[in-house]
Design a protein around this motif. Sequence first.
Motif, PDB file in Angstrom:
ATOM      1  N   VAL A  25      20.537  68.316  42.400  1.00  9.08           N
ATOM      2  CA  VAL A  25      20.265  67.801  41.007  1.00  9.08           C
ATOM      3  C   VAL A  25      18.904  68.234  40.773  1.00  9.08           C
ATOM      4  O   VAL A  25      17.890  68.120  41.687  1.00  9.08           O
ATOM      5  CB  VAL A  25      20.618  66.318  40.900  1.00  9.08           C
ATOM      6  N   LEU A  27      16.168  66.961  38.215  1.00  6.71           N
ATOM      7  CA  LEU A  27      15.872  65.989  37.177  1.00  6.71           C
ATOM      8  C   LEU A  27      14.556  66.416  36.738  1.00  6.71           C
ATOM      9  O   LEU A  27      13.550  65.728  36.958  1.00  6.71           O
ATOM     10  CB  LEU A  27      15.866  64.576  37.808  1.00  6.71           C
ATOM     11  N   TRP A  33      13.596  66.586  42.277  1.00  5.41           N
ATOM     12  CA  TRP A  33      14.582  67.499  42.503  1.00  5.41           C
ATOM     13  C   TRP A  33      15.289  67.170  43.864  1.00  5.41           C
ATOM     14  O   TRP A  33      14.503  66.643  44.937  1.00  5.41           O
ATOM     15  CB  TRP A  33      13.948  69.023  42.808  1.00  5.41           C
ATOM     16  N   ASP A  54      24.033  61.633  43.056  1.00  3.70           N
ATOM     17  CA  ASP A  54      24.624  60.861  41.911  1.00  3.70           C
ATOM     18  C   ASP A  54      23.943  59.363  42.093  1.00  3.70           C
ATOM     19  O   ASP A  54      23.413  58.939  41.071  1.00  3.70           O
ATOM     20  CB  ASP A  54      25.919  60.397  41.999  1.00  3.70           C
ATOM     21  N   LYS A  57      20.231  60.238  41.391  1.00  5.02           N
ATOM     22  CA  LYS A  57      20.149  60.354  39.881  1.00  5.02           C
ATOM     23  C   LYS A  57      20.274  59.222  38.635  1.00  5.02           C
ATOM     24  O   LYS A  57      19.438  59.014  37.921  1.00  5.02           O
ATOM     25  CB  LYS A  57      21.190  61.408  39.352  1.00  5.02           C
ATOM     26  N   ASN A  58      21.066  58.115  39.064  1.00  5.71           N
ATOM     27  CA  ASN A  58      21.529  57.145  38.354  1.00  5.71           C
ATOM     28  C   ASN A  58      20.262  56.091  38.252  1.00  5.71           C
ATOM     29  O   ASN A  58      19.950  55.456  37.344  1.00  5.71           O
ATOM     30  CB  ASN A  58      22.642  56.414  38.743  1.00  5.71           C
ATOM     31  N   GLU A  61      17.152  57.608  36.425  1.00  9.09           N
ATOM     32  CA  GLU A  61      17.515  57.887  35.005  1.00  9.09           C
ATOM     33  C   GLU A  61      17.498  56.272  34.296  1.00  9.09           C
ATOM     34  O   GLU A  61      17.466  56.377  33.032  1.00  9.09           O
ATOM     35  CB  GLU A  61      18.584  58.445  34.646  1.00  9.09           C
TER      36      GLU A  61
END
Length: 263
Positions: A25, A27, A33, A54, A57-58, A61
């Motif tokens: 991912v 970001l 990254w 994931d 990322k979650n 974010e």
Amino acid sequence: MNKNYTSYAVSHRGAVRQLNEDAYVELNKFNIWVVADGMGGHEAGDFASQMVVDVIKNEVESLPASSISTVILINAIKKANQKLFEYSTDYLSNKTAGSTVTVLLLKDDKYYVLWVGDSRIYLYRNGGLLQVSRDHSQVNDLIDEGVLSEAEARHHPLANVITRAVGVQDEVDVDFKEGDLRSEDIFLLCSDGLTGELNDSEISLALEPKNIIDSGMALIHSSLVRGAKDNVTFILVKNEGVNSCANQKLTLDDLTIPMLSRK
């Protein structure tokens, strides 16, 4: 956050594998990254790597960019470890669903690298390539003990056996390093599908043009030409900004290790 960072990512199942068990991912909003490699030969490798990506990322974010730190990222990796370990217990009859992970954070003219397993982060600076991460693998342990040389380790039968991964135990230790960021620095995050086909000299040669798209195309082309026996995933990240240390050569002293195996 600094807007002078550019990135380019490639993920390919390779020439042999039917399934791509890598995940990544970018970001960019947070200057983060991530590359993860599901453990080959185990249950749900693709699920494991995607879950790690994931969860990170979650977690990222859900927070303002200014609050992101290595502590936040370490805790995110530990959370992914817990979720994967519980998944294996609940749904895989305790069979292993594991993944490596490598993370890059750029913030306040510093770089921070975090990793578990043998997916790597390299730094290319002023024509020199340095592996910033240190593989958690049996062959690296043998190198440290003086049993194997670097050259012997590359083709050793235990070359793909890792000693640490996300999801295989109820707790995981995350290593990290940090250093000063310099103008024109290029970082390479990659799964072992890339380093299994190309040595450091060949990777360095591909990065010489300093155009990360051209370099990325050269890396994936060379891997596929070699036969790409494993999945190949990498992210190239370049610092396009200018700072006062732009002409300083890369040395081991540029890297500090404030904390290892942090719990």
